[in-house]
Write a protein that holds these residues in place. Structure first.
Motif, PDB file in Angstrom:
ATOM      1  N   ASP A 689     -13.342 -48.825  -2.031  1.00 24.43           N
ATOM      2  CA  ASP A 689     -14.053 -47.468  -1.676  1.00 24.43           C
ATOM      3  C   ASP A 689     -12.961 -47.435  -0.100  1.00 24.43           C
ATOM      4  O   ASP A 689     -14.333 -48.098   0.895  1.00 24.43           O
ATOM      5  CB  ASP A 689     -15.330 -46.826  -1.360  1.00 24.43           C
ATOM      6  N   GLU A 690     -12.525 -47.159   0.439  1.00 22.39           N
ATOM      7  CA  GLU A 690     -11.837 -47.123   1.432  1.00 22.39           C
ATOM      8  C   GLU A 690     -12.451 -46.106   2.480  1.00 22.39           C
ATOM      9  O   GLU A 690     -12.416 -44.989   1.833  1.00 22.39           O
ATOM     10  CB  GLU A 690     -10.889 -47.494   1.874  1.00 22.39           C
ATOM     11  N   GLU A 691     -12.732 -46.202   3.887  1.00 20.69           N
ATOM     12  CA  GLU A 691     -13.285 -45.620   4.315  1.00 20.69           C
ATOM     13  C   GLU A 691     -12.163 -44.315   5.052  1.00 20.69           C
ATOM     14  O   GLU A 691     -11.036 -44.822   5.243  1.00 20.69           O
ATOM     15  CB  GLU A 691     -14.248 -45.886   5.679  1.00 20.69           C
ATOM     16  N   PRO A 692     -11.950 -42.851   5.268  1.00 18.98           N
ATOM     17  CA  PRO A 692     -10.865 -42.218   5.074  1.00 18.98           C
ATOM     18  C   PRO A 692     -11.291 -42.317   6.480  1.00 18.98           C
ATOM     19  O   PRO A 692     -11.428 -42.228   8.187  1.00 18.98           O
ATOM     20  CB  PRO A 692     -11.538 -40.789   5.254  1.00 18.98           C
ATOM     21  N   PRO A 693      -9.485 -42.500   7.134  1.00 16.34           N
ATOM     22  CA  PRO A 693      -8.546 -42.614   8.055  1.00 16.34           C
ATOM     23  C   PRO A 693      -8.726 -41.672   8.947  1.00 16.34           C
ATOM     24  O   PRO A 693      -8.973 -40.437   8.807  1.00 16.34           O
ATOM     25  CB  PRO A 693      -7.406 -43.009   7.828  1.00 16.34           C
ATOM     26  N   ARG A 694      -8.893 -41.940   9.967  1.00 21.08           N
ATOM     27  CA  ARG A 694      -9.674 -40.694  11.269  1.00 21.08           C
ATOM     28  C   ARG A 694      -8.076 -39.908  10.848  1.00 21.08           C
ATOM     29  O   ARG A 694      -7.175 -39.835  10.280  1.00 21.08           O
ATOM     30  CB  ARG A 694      -9.090 -41.429  12.701  1.00 21.08           C
ATOM     31  N   LYS A 695      -8.312 -38.901  11.442  1.00 21.57           N
ATOM     32  CA  LYS A 695      -7.066 -37.518  10.960  1.00 21.57           C
ATOM     33  C   LYS A 695      -6.215 -38.149  12.893  1.00 21.57           C
ATOM     34  O   LYS A 695      -6.781 -37.891  13.522  1.00 21.57           O
ATOM     35  CB  LYS A 695      -7.897 -36.327  11.743  1.00 21.57           C
ATOM     36  N   THR A 778      -3.129 -36.181  20.803  1.00 20.22           N
ATOM     37  CA  THR A 778      -1.284 -36.727  20.386  1.00 20.22           C
ATOM     38  C   THR A 778      -2.125 -38.403  21.678  1.00 20.22           C
ATOM     39  O   THR A 778      -1.405 -39.430  21.081  1.00 20.22           O
ATOM     40  CB  THR A 778      -0.299 -36.297  20.853  1.00 20.22           C
ATOM     41  N   VAL A 779      -2.276 -38.136  22.482  1.00 17.89           N
ATOM     42  CA  VAL A 779      -2.028 -39.280  23.899  1.00 17.89           C
ATOM     43  C   VAL A 779      -3.098 -40.515  22.541  1.00 17.89           C
ATOM     44  O   VAL A 779      -2.515 -41.466  22.849  1.00 17.89           O
ATOM     45  CB  VAL A 779      -2.850 -39.326  24.439  1.00 17.89           C
ATOM     46  N   ASP A 780      -4.028 -39.970  22.062  1.00 15.07           N
ATOM     47  CA  ASP A 780      -5.037 -41.165  21.381  1.00 15.07           C
ATOM     48  C   ASP A 780      -4.330 -41.913  20.141  1.00 15.07           C
ATOM     49  O   ASP A 780      -4.320 -43.041  19.877  1.00 15.07           O
ATOM     50  CB  ASP A 780      -6.336 -40.605  20.725  1.00 15.07           C
ATOM     51  N   SER A 781      -3.357 -40.796  19.763  1.00 15.28           N
ATOM     52  CA  SER A 781      -2.707 -41.152  18.631  1.00 15.28           C
ATOM     53  C   SER A 781      -1.476 -42.334  18.919  1.00 15.28           C
ATOM     54  O   SER A 781      -1.281 -43.550  18.208  1.00 15.28           O
ATOM     55  CB  SER A 781      -1.651 -40.146  17.564  1.00 15.28           C
ATOM     56  N   PHE A 782      -1.352 -41.883  19.987  1.00 17.23           N
ATOM     57  CA  PHE A 782       0.370 -42.621  20.287  1.00 17.23           C
ATOM     58  C   PHE A 782      -0.183 -44.346  20.856  1.00 17.23           C
ATOM     59  O   PHE A 782       0.281 -45.293  20.141  1.00 17.23           O
ATOM     60  CB  PHE A 782       0.506 -42.150  21.687  1.00 17.23           C
ATOM     61  N   THR A 783      -2.004 -43.736  21.405  1.00 14.67           N
ATOM     62  CA  THR A 783      -2.139 -45.634  21.774  1.00 14.67           C
ATOM     63  C   THR A 783      -2.121 -46.158  20.715  1.00 14.67           C
ATOM     64  O   THR A 783      -2.596 -47.287  20.954  1.00 14.67           O
ATOM     65  CB  THR A 783      -3.236 -44.491  22.220  1.00 14.67           C
ATOM     66  N   THR A 784      -3.461 -45.582  19.783  1.00 14.19           N
ATOM     67  CA  THR A 784      -3.304 -46.268  18.642  1.00 14.19           C
ATOM     68  C   THR A 784      -2.692 -46.976  18.147  1.00 14.19           C
ATOM     69  O   THR A 784      -2.130 -47.752  17.368  1.00 14.19           O
ATOM     70  CB  THR A 784      -4.047 -45.900  17.697  1.00 14.19           C
ATOM     71  N   PRO A1079     -11.151 -45.302  31.125  1.00 14.77           N
ATOM     72  CA  PRO A1079     -10.082 -42.942  31.075  1.00 14.77           C
ATOM     73  C   PRO A1079      -8.900 -43.314  29.770  1.00 14.77           C
ATOM     74  O   PRO A1079      -7.880 -44.512  30.136  1.00 14.77           O
ATOM     75  CB  PRO A1079      -9.864 -42.376  31.772  1.00 14.77           C
ATOM     76  N   ARG A1080      -8.199 -42.193  29.168  1.00 15.71           N
ATOM     77  CA  ARG A1080      -7.458 -42.510  28.250  1.00 15.71           C
ATOM     78  C   ARG A1080      -5.970 -43.400  28.408  1.00 15.71           C
ATOM     79  O   ARG A1080      -5.311 -43.327  28.155  1.00 15.71           O
ATOM     80  CB  ARG A1080      -6.921 -40.550  27.762  1.00 15.71           C
ATOM     81  N   PHE A1081      -6.010 -42.175  29.811  1.00 15.95           N
ATOM     82  CA  PHE A1081      -4.567 -42.680  29.928  1.00 15.95           C
ATOM     83  C   PHE A1081      -4.152 -43.806  30.910  1.00 15.95           C
ATOM     84  O   PHE A1081      -3.348 -44.709  30.855  1.00 15.95           O
ATOM     85  CB  PHE A1081      -3.836 -41.537  31.077  1.00 15.95           C
ATOM     86  N   LEU A1082      -5.340 -44.808  30.531  1.00 15.00           N
ATOM     87  CA  LEU A1082      -5.223 -46.149  31.592  1.00 15.00           C
ATOM     88  C   LEU A1082      -5.146 -47.154  29.898  1.00 15.00           C
ATOM     89  O   LEU A1082      -4.726 -47.677  30.405  1.00 15.00           O
ATOM     90  CB  LEU A1082      -6.243 -46.707  32.176  1.00 15.00           C
ATOM     91  N   LEU A1083      -6.504 -46.228  28.927  1.00 13.91           N
ATOM     92  CA  LEU A1083      -5.689 -46.975  27.584  1.00 13.91           C
ATOM     93  C   LEU A1083      -4.317 -47.321  26.996  1.00 13.91           C
ATOM     94  O   LEU A1083      -4.219 -47.888  27.104  1.00 13.91           O
ATOM     95  CB  LEU A1083      -6.533 -46.394  26.585  1.00 13.91           C
TER      96      LEU A1083
END
Length: 1926
Positions: A689-695, A778-784, A1079-1083
């Motif tokens: 059972d894989e945990e559902p991926p983040r949306k 979107t920024v988070d997805s791009f970072t990931t 902060p997000r943008f630094l990440l």
């Protein structure tokens, strides 16, 4: 009672009345209180500000006062002001004099003010005592007269008081302003001091010890956050960096002045710097201050000069003196013509001010109070060895950034060094002079050896660095000295010594000198002089010197040291990852193949049964008597059948020998599908059972789309909370707290009061909020995504960071750190873990059973990412049983009771990616063995080499033939290597054990078992379980081959190590926390940086190729070729040798280019002529002089060094050192054994010569079949260890030569040889030596290259990849570039256009050649890909790389006659080709995949892949060509049609799979109607589209001319008038200037004139102003009327004859530009009008010419002139009747002129238009107004050419047919389109590909039969495509 009750009850009522007023009062009270508090606070802050301002003034008033006074004295040079200058020049360095100076200045200012006021009295008249000096004669001076008139002596009468400082001035206040201000400032200074004294006295305060702004900040705060650090530097910047500031000020003086005094400053600077140590400089500093004070006073004296009143000039202006103005200015002599510039003294003063402050600091830093506050300024001990400094470092460690301050420290202390080197490089290259060459050399030296230099003791670092600073100061001084030539004697130098100017880059940088005119022969390098870059460089050098001297730097050194120890650790981790991936892939393929075979075997057995059943049924009907036996028989048969299948093994299974291919393919049946459910059950067991991926952000948008933004946001918040909970839960568990019960109830949306109905503002707010959240998502997805790209790299760098931390801890403890200490730590950690896991010792009686059980348990464990794999750890570590005693016949197997007892332990380090033993575990394939077998037999090295090289030991299977000597040696070795070793004598097995059972592997062991030589045994027991074998007997060694224990930490991948969290460190954890909380943008920035770092070699390649594209020269050509043929082909990455080669080559190229930039080379004289010639030698070599000649080289160098630093940092730099040390041993011959076993020869025996001490022992051993070591790519490491046999031979050779020489000497004593013979012998000897040397060197070059390519083609393992489609894409792009930019590849075809060439059916030569070659290479590439021949690909790559570079850079420029760098299309083509080469090299390096599976686009199932795949299939002929080529070059049993059938099914199923996946990802809720947006968006678009298609032709034809039409003005308008068919009477044409377009006003008038006429207005609507051309036709005919006299007579007769018919013919023609798209070039028409009788007779009389009156009177011909004419695009021009009044034409007059002057009887007609005209109202002329129709643009002409009907027939009907196909016939395909789950069919297709690739062609037939049957049987299709139920 009642009364009292009443009174009680009534009493509250008045209070009730008063409450509102009291409430109000209370509220006001609150407001007033609040305001009062705020006001008091404001007063408090204001008071604080006041105190602060007074304090700042107290600190800095002295600087303000002195600066202002000096400024005044400099602005007004006079004797009076000398007092101010002297007093402050000495008051600044000597603080005791400051009060005196202030007092003196105050008094003296008052005196000056009084004097100046008195001088303004009218009684004082300067003209009375002014002196007029007489000009000197020519004998006295050689200064020209115009110069003398500028002199102060001769320009005007000399007022003697001006020299003193007095003069008349009208507004007195302005004149006294400076002095009054000075007085005010001096008074203010006293006020400040008095105020502070009084304030402190009143408040009982003492003056602060340190003169700082933030009193509470001390040295301790420097390491406490960024803000405190900034405060500290505000306080103590000058305290820390004052000395450096003074040096910079000194350099500033030199740079600004560049004169004699600047030279003195430079000498002092050298003198001070020479002392080096701070203490020594402090001793000499007072003298330096004194010098500065003296020199400034002396220079001011020079500025005052001698008084001019005596009319005496200076001696350097006399007749014989050899001084010019420039020399006097440079020497700073006083002069009346060139006054010395007093502003220079401001720079001297700034230096003096800084030096004085620094003097104060030298005194302060010895005071204890100051040192406590500010820290000490004591320098670090020079003799300290930074690398081994292990005492307590007084400053905290900042390497693991835990705050922004740490980050800035890392930048300054770690990276500043490299930045400084960049500055040095720029300093060196911006100027072309001999001095700057030194900078380049220094820069390159430090770049190459800087890393090693930093590890040396500080003394030697500083020695090198001080030499560099010395050189820098030397250059500054030399430039200053040479400025006498550049400024003083420049004229003479330009005339005589131009080379000197260019060599030293001499140019005067200070304004005010007179320069000679520009000379074309000798250009002055004005932009290249000056010392600005030298000073910038000086500043950074000083700063870096301070870095070296700081304690912080020691942390950097420790880190570098640790990095050096781990120099090849990253390579190890990378290798482990690759090996793991390769094993996993091989295992995966093997598994799926086995599964397929098992499945097909089952099917075959079942089919046999099915066939037998049929036969038996037949026989049953015949012989019904034997019924009772059948049941038994069938079962027996079944078993027998299965046994037979197994027994046949590898034999071909002719189970139906009579079947041929065709019937086989169609023989599918239901039995083929019966085993699938079992297979799926097996698969389901394995799944987890894989945990559902983040949306993702897209899913978030989709959710908002199907609901609304508010709901989406709420949902997102819920998910976040849930995730946070999960994390917290995990953390709690991890930290060992008790389980926390969470109430997992949903957050019920409780209606808040504010949640009213949604109004428009709320909605907008929601949408805005949603947009913002979406942006963040979107920024988070791009970072990931970025992090996932570089995940492996990040993991490895994290591991290395941890290991560096471990090593620095060791260094700080004072230990000597080694790689082994880390591995020891890991092993201890594992042991501890396994002990803690608390599994008890296995009972000895049930030993075997429990062992098997444990093994089984390990197999069944789910191994997702970091499973805790159990392994047993025994005290018996290294079995050495094969001693000679054992071989003598003693039983080597100990009894069970005597064996070392194993214990089961648990370890959190193994990362097993599947259940089978060698699936993905890198360390050991069976980690459950308890004996660790460590054998020294069968190694490839000789015994001597084994001794020498512990690293190169190889783990092999145990063999009994081991030498006793070797055995003892190693036993001893191990004893020495391990602490606490006790050798137990009860068995002949050395047991390593410690008291507490913790086992430490010896360090040499962990070295020895480097994973490079590890062999992995494949599992060969039938039960699918591992047997744990404890017994060390020989018979079991096949099982134990690869089981080494404890697991080798060398082979753990980075992810394994991170998962097991082996090392804890507070600093690292804080750092981790700091990074996560950014902060997000630094990440995002970090993620981008990580991606850049992970792909840094790509950056290098890109920059090198870019440099070559821009330079396109021979110098830059080498590196791109090497990239494609060396670097990119190296496995697993380019070697250190390549990068060093690239760096050194770039540096050499820069130096060469630099050298040729000097202007004195002949080819640098006429640059403009040769600039664009492609074959001009400097251009093609790349050494031409140009702007920015070295810019891209600098970028290239920086990229290379950036990459080098990354490789060093990530332990990828020194991977080949160990092997180099082997191979580079000199003295032995280069005899190389190249026959190292390869992939194809696993059955063959390796035979290697191993030389023992005397004779060679021949050892053979079988190669390990699954050995997965890949040879290193670097060429040196390809050489196998040299056989010492060859060295023995060479020794033997030397002894024989010695003997022969002895014999020779004995012969010599008998017979003396002649000298010549001796010489000949000597020569011969030398020749032989030379020959041997040449052969040796050639072999040294040839063998590694051969080995490199050999290893490339025969790798031991390959991480296969498939980038064919990307290569194809690159080729396609190139193809398109050639087609659309082919003009760039031809000589004169720059203007040509491929479409026009092809439309004329001409194919240009160059275009054809390039297209065919490009297409040919694409076909060859596909063939190589399908045949999977790496050798072919390598040869193809080499040919292409050389061929294309030769073509692009040598042939093409000669064809096109322009440089490559100016040919943009060729550059683009080359760049795309480079991308192709890179992909090719990557493909070669990784090897072709064993399975060429489908299409690269079918690797994942999403919208992008879906649409790209659909696009791929739409390209005409591409799918077909690909399918046929694949069929041709792939081994298969299928026919072409069957092949295409499979391909088509696969494509269709892939598309369905994509749709199903997207339906899962973006689900639509049940029972929800379609949104309007979808309906109108999609449906509306389709409706509009269909309507457009239907009405397209009409719209197109109407709009094409009006909207997109091109104006087509006429080129020529001609008119011809003919009378009755005779010779034309009038021909005239109008061109160019006679064809006019109306301007705006005329056009408006023209339009207005037709206002009432609606018909005319409607016609004019269709035309714009530019469409109307007015043709002015000259009235005189342009040809004579040449008619013969008989014809003339006949014409007169016809005119006068009333019965005959006579008409006038008016014809016109309009010529247009055909290329704009008109259908015909010329539009013509003619009109014929009958003449009235009166007109005829008038014309007849005129022609006859008998009476003068009739011949001079013009004849009017009425209504024949069509004034308005239309010119359509075809050839029919028509008059426009709508515009002519009453549809009538206009009148013209005609007259025949005769030439009576020349007696030539020439005749010509003159015509004139009557009525109003647009232009030239009065002149005698005709005017024709032409209305030109617009023409359709050439690009759309082909469509317009069809006409309306043509378009309907061709376009609309065809599109209609396509659309109808789309809308109809859907019902027929439902069966194949609406499949709920296509996974099984997809797997069947991939299985077909798989069996085809592995050569199981019979299986291919079976599976194809299965596929065909599936599509034939709808019921099976329905069963097979059901959703899987869990």
């Amino acid at each position: 009672m009642t009364g009292s009750w009443n009174s009680q009850t009534s009493s509250p009522s008045p209070a009730k009345k008063t409450t509102p007023s009291t409430d109000l009062r209370n509220k006001w009270h609150l407001v007033i209180d609040r305001l009062t508090v705020l006001f008091l606070k404001f007063l408090e802050y204001f008071h604080k500000l006041q105190v602060f301002m007074w304090w700042i003034l107290e600190l800095h008033i002295i600087k303000i006062v002195s600066s202002y006074i000096i400024w005044v004295t400099v602005k007004e040079v006079s004797l009076f002001n000398y007092v101010f200058l002297i007093s402050w020049a000495f008051a600044l360095p000597y603080a005791k004099l400051r009060r005196v100076a202030s007092s003196v200045c105050t008094v003296w200012t008052c005196v000056i003010i009084v004097c100046k006021m008195l001088y303004q009295l009218q009684t004082i008249k300067p003209e009375n005592f002014s002196v007029n000096c007489s000009l000197p004669n020519e004998n006295q001076t050689n200064i020209p007269l115009n110069e003398l008139n500028k002199s102060l002596l001769y320009s005007a009468p000399v007022d003697p008081t001006e020299w003193v400082g007095l003069r008349k001035s009208s507004p007195l206040l302005v004149y006294l302003r400076n002095n009054l201000l000075m007085l005010a400032i001096l008074a203010f200074e006293v006020t400040v001091y008095r105020h502070q004294e009084y304030y402190r006295g009143r408040n009982n305060l003492t003056a602060p010890v340190s003169k700082t702004i933030f009193h509470d900040i001390t040295r301790l705060h420097l390491d406490d956050g960024l803000i405190n650090c900034a405060k500290y530097f505000v306080n103590y910047f000058f305290y820390k960096f004052g000395l450096e500031t003074c040096f910079l000020m000194s350099v500033n003086v030199i740079g600004q002045r560049m004169d004699f005094y600047a030279m003195i400053h430079a000498c002092w600077l050298i003198g001070v710097l020479y002392r080096r140590r701070r203490k020594a400089i402090a001793e000499v500093w007072p003298k330096y201050c004194c010098f500065l004070a003296c020199i400034i006073t002396f220079q001011y004296f020079v500025c005052i000069g001698i008084p001019p009143a005596p009319c005496r000039d200076y001696p350097w202006r006399f007749k014989g003196a050899n001084f010019n103005d420039n020399i006097i200015k440079w020497l700073y002599f006083p002069d009346f013509i060139v006054r010395p510039n007093p502003v220079f003294l401001v720079y001297d003063f700034m230096l003096l001010l800084c030096a004085s402050l620094q003097r104060q600091i030298f005194e302060d830093e010895n005071k204890a109070a100051v040192r406590i506050m500010a820290g000490d300024n004591v320098e670090i001990c020079m003799n300290l060895d930074a690398a081994s400094f292990s005492q307590h470092n007084p400053v905290p460690d900042f390497i693991h950034c835990r705050s922004y301050l740490d980050m800035s420290k890392v930048i300054i202390f770690s990276y500043l060094f490299w930045f400084v080197l960049t500055i040095i490089f720029i300093t060196g290259t911006t100027r072309i002079s001999i001095f700057c060459m030194g900078y380049l050399v220094a820069c390159f030296y430090f770049l190459l050896f800087g890393g090693d230099l930093l590890l040396k003791p500080i003394k030697s670092i500083l020695r090198y660095w001080d030499w560099l600073i010395a050189y820098n100061v030397f250059v500054i001084t030399m430039k200053n000295i040479l400025s006498i030539g550049a400024c003083g004697y420049i004229g003479a130098l330009v005339r005589n010594s131009c080379w000197l100017i260019q060599a030293f880059s001499l140019a005067c940088t200070v304004k005010g000198y007179k320069m000679p005119e520009d000379d074309s022969r000798c250009k002055l390098p004005s932009g290249e002089a000056g010392i600005i870059w030298d000073s910038i460089c000086f500043a950074f050098l000083l700063l870096q010197r301070r870095v070296f001297m700081s304690y912080y730097f020691l942390h950097v050194v420790a880190d570098i040291k640790a990095s050096q120890i781990l120099a090849s650790r990253g390579a190890e981790l990378f290798q482990a990852t690759i090996v793991k991936a390769v094993k996993a892939r091989i295992e995966e393929e093997k598994k799926s193949m086995d599964q397929l075979k098992r499945q097909m075997d089952r099917i075959k057995a079942r089919q046999q049964k099915y066939k037998k059943g049929k036969e038996r049924m037949l026989s049953l009907t015949q012989e019904s008597g034997e019924g009772q036996d059948i049941q038994k028989v069938s079962e027996e048969d079944d078993e027998r059948e299965a046994d037979k299948q197994k027994a046949k093994g590898k034999k071909k299974q002719w189970w139906r020998p009579w079947v041929d291919h065709a019937s086989m393919v169609r023989s599918g049946d239901y039995y083929l599908f019966e085993t699938d459910s079992e297979e799926e059950e097996e698969e389901e067991l394995k799944k987890e059972d894989e945990e559902p991926p983040r949306k993702s952000a897209f899913q978030f948008v989709y959710q908002a789309w199907i609901t609304d933004p508010k709901t989406a946001l709420r949902q997102r918040r819920k998910e976040k909370k849930k995730m946070a909970r999960e994390e917290q839960k995990g953390r709690r568990k991890g930290s060992g707290e008790g389980p926390v019960e969470w109430e997992d109830r949903e957050d019920e949306p409780i209606k808040k009061k504010s949640d009213g109905p949604d109004n428009i503002i709320k909605r907008i707010f929601n949408i805005l909020k949603f947009t913002w959240v979406l942006f963040l998502a979107t920024v988070d997805s791009f970072t990931t995504w970025l992090n996932s790209i570089s995940r492996e790299h990040i993991d490895i760098s994290t591991v290395l960071r941890i290991e560096r931390c471990m090593l620095t801890r060791e260094i700080k403890k004072g230990n000597v750190p080694t790689r082994e200490s880390i591995h020891m730590y890991y092993q201890n950690h594992m042991m501890n873990l396994s002990r803690e896991s608390g599994l008890d010792t296995i009972d000895e009686h049930s030993g075997a059973g429990s062992r098997a059980q444990a093994a089984h348990r390990m197999d069944s464990l789910d191994s997702h990412d970091s499973i805790s794999s159990c392994y047993t750890e025994a005290t018996l570590l290294i079995s050495r049983q094969s001693t000679l005693d054992d071989l003598d016949g003693q039983d080597p197997v100990p009894k069970t009771s005597e064996r070392a007892r194993p214990r089961l332990r648990k370890v959190f380090s193994m990362d097993m990616s599947s259940s089978s033993a060698d699936s993905g575990s890198v360390a050991s394939s069976e980690p459950t063995q308890c004996t660790m077998l460590y054998s020294r037999q069968g190694t490839t090295e000789t015994i001597e080499e084994v001794e020498a090289e512990a690293e190169e030991e190889v783990v092999e299977s145990l063999e009994p033939e081991l030498h006793d000597a070797e055995e003892k040696e190693y036993a001893a070795d191990y004893e020495a290597g391990v602490e606490e070793v006790s050798l137990t004598p009860d068995e002949e097995l050395p047991q390593f054990s410690t008291d507490d059972g913790d086992v430490e592997a010896p360090p040499s062991y962990s070295k020895a078992v480097s994973f490079e030589h590890l062999s992995f045994a494949s599992q060969d027991d039938s039960g699918g379980k591992n047997h744990m074998v404890v017994s060390p007997d020989d018979s079991r060694t096949d099982k134990l081959e690869s089981s080494i224990l404890p697991p080798l930490t060398h082979e753990l991948t980075a992810s394994d190590l991170l998962m097991s969290k082996m090392f804890r460190d507070d600093e690292l954890e804080e750092s981790e926390k700091f990074y996560v909380d950014q902060p997000r943008f630094l990440l995002l920035f970090y993620a981008m940086y990580n991606t850049l770092v992970a792909r840094s070699e790509m950056v290098c390649y890109f920059v090198i190729i870019l440099n070559h594209m821009i330079s396109a020269s021979i110098i830059t050509l080498l590196l791109p070729i090497l990239i494609f043929l060396w670097a990119m082909l190296s496995v697993p990455r380019p070697s250190r040798r390549f990068w060093m080669m690239a760096i050194v080559y770039t540096e050499v190229a820069i130096v060469v280019k630099y050298f040729f930039q000097f202007g004195f080379f002949p080819w640098n004289k006429d640059l403009e002529i040769y600039k664009d010639r492609p074959y001009f030698p400097p251009n093609i070599i790349g050494v031409e002089k140009k702007e920015g000649y070295v810019l891209y080289d600098l970028i290239q160098l920086l990229a290379l060094f950036f990459h080098r630093s990354i490789l060093k940092c990530h332990g990828l730099w020194d991977e080949d050192d160990i092997v180099d040390s082997n191979t580079d041993k000199e003295g032995s011959d280069d005899e190389l054994s190249l026959g190292q076993g390869r992939r194809g020869s696993s059955e063959s025996l390796k035979s290697i010569n191993l030389a023992a001490s005397v004779e060679s022992v021949h050892v053979t051993f079988p190669e390990q079949p699954a050995a997965i070591r890949r040879k290193r790519s670097c060429s040196s490491s390809q050489i196998s260890p040299r056989s010492s046999f060859s060295s023995n031979r060479s020794k033997r050779g030397s002894t024989s030569t010695r003997n022969s020489s002895q014999k020779g000497s004995s012969v010599l004593s008998i017979k003396q040889k002649s000298k010549r013979e001796l010489y000949m012998e000597k020569l011969q000897e030398h020749l032989i030596k030379a020959k041997a040397f040449t052969i040796k060197k050639t072999l040294q070059i040839y063998v590694p290259i051969r080995q490199f390519f050999y290893d490339l083609i025969h790798p031991d393992y390959s991480a296969v990849t498939d980038v064919y489609v990307l290569m194809f894409l690159a080729d396609t792009v190139d193809f398109i570039i050639i087609v659309f930019g082919f003009w760039a590849f031809g000589k004169h075809s720059a203007a040509a256009d491929i479409t026009s060439s092809l439309s004329e059916d001409q194919v240009p030569g160059p275009f054809l050649v390039m297209v065919l070659i490009q297409f040919g290479t694409m076909v060859v590439d596909r063939a190589l890909y399908l045949r999977k021949t790496v050798l072919g690909k390598v040869i193809f790559q080499v040919i292409l790389v050389f061929g294309i570079h030769f073509w692009m850079f040598f042939i093409l420029p000669s064809v096109t006659e322009r440089k490559f760098s100016q040919n943009l299309v060729a550059q683009l083509w080359y760049f795309v080709k480079c991308v192709y080469f890179g992909l090719s090299a990557y493909q070669i390096r990784c090897g072709y995949p064993t399975r060429v599976l489908g299409n690269f686009l079918t690797k994942s199932y999403n919208y992008v892949n879906l649409f790209l795949f659909q696009g791929f299939r739409l390209v005409p002929f591409l799918t077909e060509l690909r399918a046929v080529m694949d069929w041709v070059w792939t081994d298969t049993t299928l026919s072409l049609s069957s092949w295409i059938c499979v391909e088509d099914i696969y494509a269709h199923i892939f598309i369905l799979k994509c749709w199903r996946e997207s339906e899962k990802r973006y689900p639509q809720p049940r029972g929800q109607k379609k949104k309007k947006a979808v309906k109108y968006g999609m449906g509306g678009m389709i409706i509009v589209l269909l309507i457009c298609i239907v009405w397209f032709p009409l719209l197109f034809m109407s709009l094409i001319k009006s909207v997109a039409g091109v104006i087509n003005q006429p080129l020529d308008v001609s008119v011809t008038i003919t009378l009755g068919g005779y010779q034309p009477i009038f021909t005239m044409s109008a061109q160019q200037s006679q064809l006019k377009v109306m301007d705006g006003t005329k056009y408006n008038e023209f339009i207005k004139s037709f206002g009432p006429n609606s018909g005319a207005m409607q016609f004019l609507e269709n035309y714009e102003r530019q469409d109307i051309t007015v043709a002015e036709l000259e009235g005189n005919s342009n040809s004579l009327w040449t008619i013969s006299p008989p014809s003339k007579q006949k014409m007169i007769q016809e005119l006068t004859d009333p019965n005959s018919c006579f008409s006038v013919v008016f014809s016109w023609s309009i010529q247009r530009n055909m290329t704009l798209g008109a259908k015909a070039e010329i539009a013509t028409d003619k009109l014929s009008f009958p003449l009235t009788d009166a007109t005829r007779s008038s014309i007849a009389k005129m022609i006859a010419g008998n009476d003068t009156e009739s011949s001079n009177t013009p004849v009017t011909i009425e209504k024949i002139y069509p004034y308005y004419v239309k010119a359509p695009s075809d050839s029919n021009s028509k008059p426009i009747k709508q515009l002519l009044s009453e549809n009538n034409f206009m009148n013209i007059t005609i007259i025949l002129f005769r030439d009576n002057v020349t007696k030539s009887n020439s005749e010509w007609w003159v015509l004139n238009l009557t009525g109003s005209r647009i232009f030239n109202q009065g002149s005698q002329a005709l005017e024709l107004v032409v209305f030109n129709d617009k023409v359709s643009p050439p690009s759309l002409g082909f469509l317009a050419g069809y006409g309306i009907m043509g378009l309907y027939a061709s376009v609309v009907l065809v599109i209609g047919k396509f659309v109808r196909e789309f809308f109809s016939g859907i019902s027929h395909s439902i069966m194949f389109e609406e499949l709920p789950n296509v996974d099984r069919i997809l797997k069947l297709c991939t299985d077909i590909f798989l069996v085809r690739e592995t050569g199981e062609l019979e299986l291919e037939e079976d599976l194809y039969a299965k596929l065909i049957f599936l599509y034939r049987s709808p019921e099976t299709m329905i069963k097979w495509t059901r959703e899987k139920t869990n």
